[in-house]
Each structure stands twice: as C-alpha cells, then as structure tokens.
Design a protein around this motif. Structure first.
Motif, PDB file in Angstrom:
ATOM      1  N   ARG A 100     -20.188  -8.401 -20.256  1.00 48.54           N
ATOM      2  CA  ARG A 100     -18.861  -8.864 -19.852  1.00 48.54           C
ATOM      3  C   ARG A 100     -18.141  -9.562 -21.003  1.00 48.54           C
ATOM      4  O   ARG A 100     -16.926  -9.626 -21.032  1.00 48.54           O
ATOM      5  N   SER A 122     -15.273 -11.665 -11.344  1.00 52.48           N
ATOM      6  CA  SER A 122     -14.115 -11.095 -12.018  1.00 52.48           C
ATOM      7  C   SER A 122     -12.938 -11.030 -11.058  1.00 52.48           C
ATOM      8  O   SER A 122     -13.104 -10.919  -9.847  1.00 52.48           O
ATOM      9  N   GLU A 142      -9.280  -7.145 -13.227  1.00 53.21           N
ATOM     10  CA  GLU A 142     -10.336  -6.872 -14.200  1.00 53.21           C
ATOM     11  C   GLU A 142     -11.273  -5.799 -13.679  1.00 53.21           C
ATOM     12  O   GLU A 142     -11.743  -4.949 -14.436  1.00 53.21           O
ATOM     13  N   ARG A 181     -11.982  -2.304 -15.451  1.00 58.31           N
ATOM     14  CA  ARG A 181     -13.369  -1.947 -15.756  1.00 58.31           C
ATOM     15  C   ARG A 181     -13.689  -0.546 -15.233  1.00 58.31           C
ATOM     16  O   ARG A 181     -14.311   0.268 -15.922  1.00 58.31           O
TER      17      ARG A 181
END
Length: 246
Positions: free
Chosen positions: A132, A177, A181, A185
């Motif tokens: 991350r 998150s 995000e 991702r």
C-alpha cells in the motif's frame, strides 16, 4: 479488491512459471538441436557447390555462393553459439552429438515440485501488488526479484533461505482505504492483468511456446523426435553429397 489482488498474483505466478519453462526449453532446444541445424547448413552448401562444379551453370554458382555465405563464420561466433560452433566448424561436443558418441548432456534447469511450491508460497506472501505504501512496494520488488532469480535457477536452498528471511522481516502495515482509493486500485489491477495477458499470449504464440504445447508433459521426448528427424535429414544430405563428388 482482495479477491482481485489474489487472482492477479496467481495469474502472475502462472505466467512466470511458463516463462521459465519456455526459457529452459529454448536453451535445451538450442544446445541439443543447434549443431544439427548447423550441420545441415554445411551439407546444403557442400551440395550446392558440388552441383555448381558439375554443371558450371551461373545460376547454380549463385546458389552455391549464397549457401556458403549462410554458413560463413561471424565475429564472436563462439560466444553467439555457446561453443557449439567455432570458426573451424562444429565443436567436438557438437560433432560427438551428431555421431552418437558420448557427450556431456546440456545443462538444464527444470524446477522441481518443491521449488515450485516454495516459489508460489513466497510470491503469494511477498508480491509487490499487495503493498500500500511506496517504500513497502520497493522492498517487495527487490525481494521478489531475488525470488525470481532463485526460481529460474531451480535453487531450492536459496528459496528456503529467502522464505526464512521474509518470515523474519517486517510485516506490512495494514490500513483502511477510502472508496475512491479502492476504485483506483481495482483499475490498476485490471490494467496489470491486461499487460500480463499480452505477455502470456506472446509466450504461447512464440515458436518455443508452440512446441511446448505439443508435448507439455514430456518436452524431452519432443526434442528426441525432432533430433531423430534432423539426423535422418543429415544422413540424406550426406548421401546426396557423396553421390555428387564421386
């Protein structure tokens, strides 16, 4: 997202495994069959030259020159062909292979089942796609590079050392998150999967990949069959050349 990450990692493992298999088979193919192809080229040149000497035909002379030029030594040929062919023709190892005399078998690297298991376990644990933070990604990328190199060499002992090293290392920090995000991702994962799909397709469509698909369970036997066919062609060319120079 977790499901997508794990699916991508499994896909990357499969692609890397196939890449190593293609690379190893390509090396064996070159080491085992390269001398036979070189011998066939040499015989073809000899046949063309003998035919041109008999006929004196300008077209035959041109073909003979082209055939001979195709087997002329190049600078650094020893390095290019890994000592199978030198500036004087076939090396002793290659000549021995063509005449069925004992010869040291080519070095092969075919990862064992245990090596495959160790590699897959490490890839699943340490894959950079699970990071991350940028620093954590870099750490994982450096580590996976070492894992891939050990796997390509089939080095079980080193993979075990790497496994212990990873187990003793710092665990990645987990954090929640935001929804945006997560979507970003997932988009990155989709792009990564598309790139891997292209790599896999190129491997499958390559000449070596196509050969591997013909005998996925016994590629050595496929090499034996091709070698037998090439040896038969060598024998035919030698007989043809002998008839022309009588």
């Amino acid at each position: 997202m977790r499901v997508a990450e794990q699916a991508l990692i499994e896909f990357e493992i499969a692609v890397e495994t196939f890449r190593v298999e293609v690379e190893n088979f390509s090396r064996l193919h070159h080491q085992r069959l390269g001398p036979m192809y070189a011998r066939l080229d040499e015989l073809d040149a000899g046949i063309a030259e003998a035919r041109a000497a008999r006929t004196g035909d300008p077209e035959d002379l041109r073909r003979a020159q082209e055939a001979r030029a195709a087997v002329m030594p190049m600078p650094g040929v020893e390095e290019l062909f890994h000592d199978w062919v030198d500036s004087d023709g076939l090396s002793p190892e290659a000549a021995a292979m063509l005449t069925d005399r004992p010869v040291q078998p080519p070095k092969r690297v075919r990862p064992s089942d245990e090596v495959r298991k160790l590699y897959r376990d490490l890839a699943r644990q340490a894959h950079p796609d699970l990071a991350r933070e940028e620093d954590e990604r870099k750490r994982r990328e450096e580590f996976i590079t070492r894992v891939n190199a050990a796997y390509a060499r089939g080095d079980e002992a080193l993979l075990r050392e790497l496994s212990a090293e990873w187990a003793a290392g710092p665990l990645p920090a987990a954090r929640l998150s935001e929804g945006e995000e997560l979507y970003a991702r997932l988009e990155w994962l989709a792009q990564r999967k598309e790139m891997l799909s292209l790599v896999a397709r190129e491997l499958e469509e390559s000449a070596i990949g196509a050969m591997l698909r013909l005998a996925p369970d016994d590629p050595d036997r496929l090499l034996e069959e091709i070698a037998e066919q090439l040896l038969a062609q060598v024998a035919e060319r030698e007989a043809e050349l002998a008839a022309l120079v009588q």
